[in-house]
Enzyme design. Structure first.
Site, PDB file in Angstrom:
ATOM      1  N   GLU A 229       3.994 -10.521   3.724  1.00 31.88           N
ATOM      2  CA  GLU A 229       2.951 -11.050   4.613  1.00 31.88           C
ATOM      3  C   GLU A 229       2.145 -12.152   3.927  1.00 31.88           C
ATOM      4  OE1 GLU A 229       2.068  -6.848   5.107  1.00 31.88           O
ATOM      5  OE2 GLU A 229       1.543  -7.278   7.185  1.00 31.88           O
TER       6      GLU A 229
ATOM      7  N   ARG B 288      -1.914   8.873  11.457  1.00 34.44           N
ATOM      8  CA  ARG B 288      -2.256   8.567  12.856  1.00 34.44           C
ATOM      9  C   ARG B 288      -1.265   9.211  13.822  1.00 34.44           C
ATOM     10  NH1 ARG B 288      -2.514   2.165  11.976  1.00 34.44           N
ATOM     11  NH2 ARG B 288      -3.328   2.324   9.861  1.00 34.44           N
TER      12      ARG B 288
ATOM     13  N   ASN C 196      -6.980 -10.643   1.460  1.00 31.38           N
ATOM     14  CA  ASN C 196      -6.935  -9.598   2.487  1.00 31.38           C
ATOM     15  C   ASN C 196      -8.077  -8.617   2.195  1.00 31.38           C
ATOM     16  OD1 ASN C 196      -6.340  -7.582   4.276  1.00 31.38           O
ATOM     17  ND2 ASN C 196      -4.272  -7.173   3.508  1.00 31.38           N
TER      18      ASN C 196
ATOM     19  N   HIS D 277       0.548  -6.097  12.819  1.00 33.17           N
ATOM     20  CA  HIS D 277       1.617  -6.344  11.831  1.00 33.17           C
ATOM     21  C   HIS D 277       2.433  -7.602  12.174  1.00 33.17           C
ATOM     22  CE1 HIS D 277       1.817  -1.718  10.967  1.00 33.17           C
ATOM     23  NE2 HIS D 277       1.065  -2.320  10.041  1.00 33.17           N
TER      24      HIS D 277
ATOM     25  N   ARG E  36      -6.106 -13.039   5.785  1.00 31.89           N
ATOM     26  CA  ARG E  36      -5.578 -12.180   6.843  1.00 31.89           C
ATOM     27  C   ARG E  36      -6.760 -11.760   7.718  1.00 31.89           C
ATOM     28  NH1 ARG E  36      -2.165  -6.940   5.902  1.00 31.89           N
ATOM     29  NH2 ARG E  36      -1.379  -6.792   8.010  1.00 31.89           N
TER      30      ARG E  36
END
Ligand code: AMP
Length: 401
Positions: free
Chosen positions: A385, A241, A7, A180, A91
């Site tokens: 993940e 965010r 990743n 996600h 990823r």
């Protein structure tokens, strides 16, 4: 089969080497400060203590070289030769409308991922760098791309088209993509296993609450709506965010504060959310602690966070015409009983009732935290993940002809 899961960020690489036959992680770690002075590789073999290596790592190619060297090293290694790495799974953040599932990487795929840079300028270039670095360091080893967006590719148009002129979708690909995906897929599949019900018979809402946060409605095994949109900015309140925001607000602020596009982007992505409201931290632990100590804006940030989550759970229950199960996952979802309790408070009318003892005990572990007789199951499931990436990689590599 041993799969190296990669990743890549702008100056970082996270990795795991997974033995898929034994279903175990042989080693994991990360490299930070790539391209800067004092790059650090942190490495943890499954059976020995963590170790750190510093060095000059000018780019991702050198960083991956360090990763492979430590995987092979006498003291900290877990494999004997490079050929013990049978495949690499990457990823890749944005698959656009082109990639609806994971793919073996070849020249065409690379070209198409490159074409998607326009949609994900902050992510896809680094993912490509990781793929190229592995090609250089592990020539001939098959590589697979697993996309964050792919799980959401079956959303209906009413969920993904914005209220802009339709031509913006056709011309510029402006639509909800969702992110996600690997996490939402992993925890929802696991929830079906825990409930011992067929995956495609359930209505599940999954809450991935990490530094970035998103919520997904999974109806009969299909992601039918998700809170992140064209970019990972939309939806829930996050560490730094904004989540949902009237777009006119940002135009107004840009005028009043004379902000450039870049500054406005930074304001929404880096200085807002829990951090911007509380003025304390982007880390939920510190926000909760400050709120408990009487910090008014920290308490407000916590309340906004949970309120928005609750609102989405309600909306998605309506979107699916019912709800069987809510899943909490990622850093906050797995570890914060306070967020889970506050979010589910007042949802008894839907059939959501949390067992306080079970909720307080569920810290970083898989656990059903709803009351035994509640209509809707609430489950904490640690996400994985990397395992999704490794599983898809294995499947594609085994099935190639
Ligand atoms: P992730 O992106 O999944 O690694 O999640 C990271 C975030 O999880 C951190 O920024 C924290 O806000 C949050 N987190 C981790 N542990 C806890 C905890 N015990 N309570 C509340 N939040 C936590």
């Amino acid at each position: 089969m041993n799969i190296l899961v990669i990743n890549c960020g702008s100056s970082s690489v996270k990795y795991q080497l997974i033995d898929m036959d034994k279903r175990m992680t042989l080693a994991k770690g990360n490299v930070s400060r790539i391209g800067m002075s004092g790059a650090v590789l942190t490495h943890k073999p499954f059976d020995r203590p963590e170790t750190k290596v510093t060095g000059e790592m000018l780019d991702h190619i050198v960083a991956i070289e360090y990763v492979i060297a430590i995987l092979l090293s006498k003291n900290h290694g877990v494999i004997k030769t490079k050929s013990d790495i049978h495949a690499v799974g990457h990823r890749v953040v944005h698959g656009g409308e082109r990639f609806t599932g994971s793919v073996l990487i070849d020249g065409n795929v690379l070209r198409e991922i490159r074409q998607l840079i326009d949609l994900a300028p902050l992510h896809n270039p680094h993912n490509l760098r990781g793929i190229n670095a592995c090609k250089k360091n592990l020539p001939g080893v098959p590589q697979v791309a697993v996309f964050d967006t792919a799980f959401h590719h079956l959303m209906p148009p009413e969920a993904y088209i914005y209220g802009l002129p339709y031509v913006m979708y056709k011309k510029h690909g402006i639509r909800r993509y969702g992110f996600h995906g690997m996490s939402h897929r992993f925890v929802s599949e696991r929830a079906a296993e825990i409930l011992e019900k067929p995956y495609d018979s359930l209505k599940i809402t999954t809450c991935h609450l990490g530094n970035g946060a998103s919520i997904t409605a999974i109806n009969h095994g299909v992601s039918v709506d998700t809170s992140m949109g064209f970019t990972p900015l939309e939806g829930l309140l996050m560490g730094t965010r904004t989540g949902d925001l009237d777009p006119a607000v940002i135009l107004h602020i840009m005028g009043r504060e004379e902000l450039s596009l870049h500054e406005a982007n930074t304001l929404m992505n880096k200085h807002s959310g829990l951090s911007g409201i509380s003025g304390v931290s982007s880390d939920m632990r510190e926000v909760i602690e400050a709120g408990n100590d009487g910090h008014t804006n920290a308490a407000l940030a916590f309340n906004i966070y949970c309120y928005r989550l609750k609102k989405y759970i309600g909306a998605y229950t309506a979107a699916m015409g019912g709800l069987d199960c809510i899943v909490f996952t990622a850093g906050i979802g797995e570890n914060s009983p306070q967020v889970r309790e506050q979010t589910c408070k007042g949802l008894a009318f839907l059939g959501v009732e949390i067992d306080n003892k079970k909720n307080n005990e569920a810290i970083g572990i898989e656990s059903v935290i709803s009351k035994d007789n509640a209509d809707i199951k609430v489950i904490v499931i640690p996400t994985n993940e990397e395992l999704v990436i490794a599983t898809d990689t294995k499947k594609l590599v085994e099935n190639r002809n």
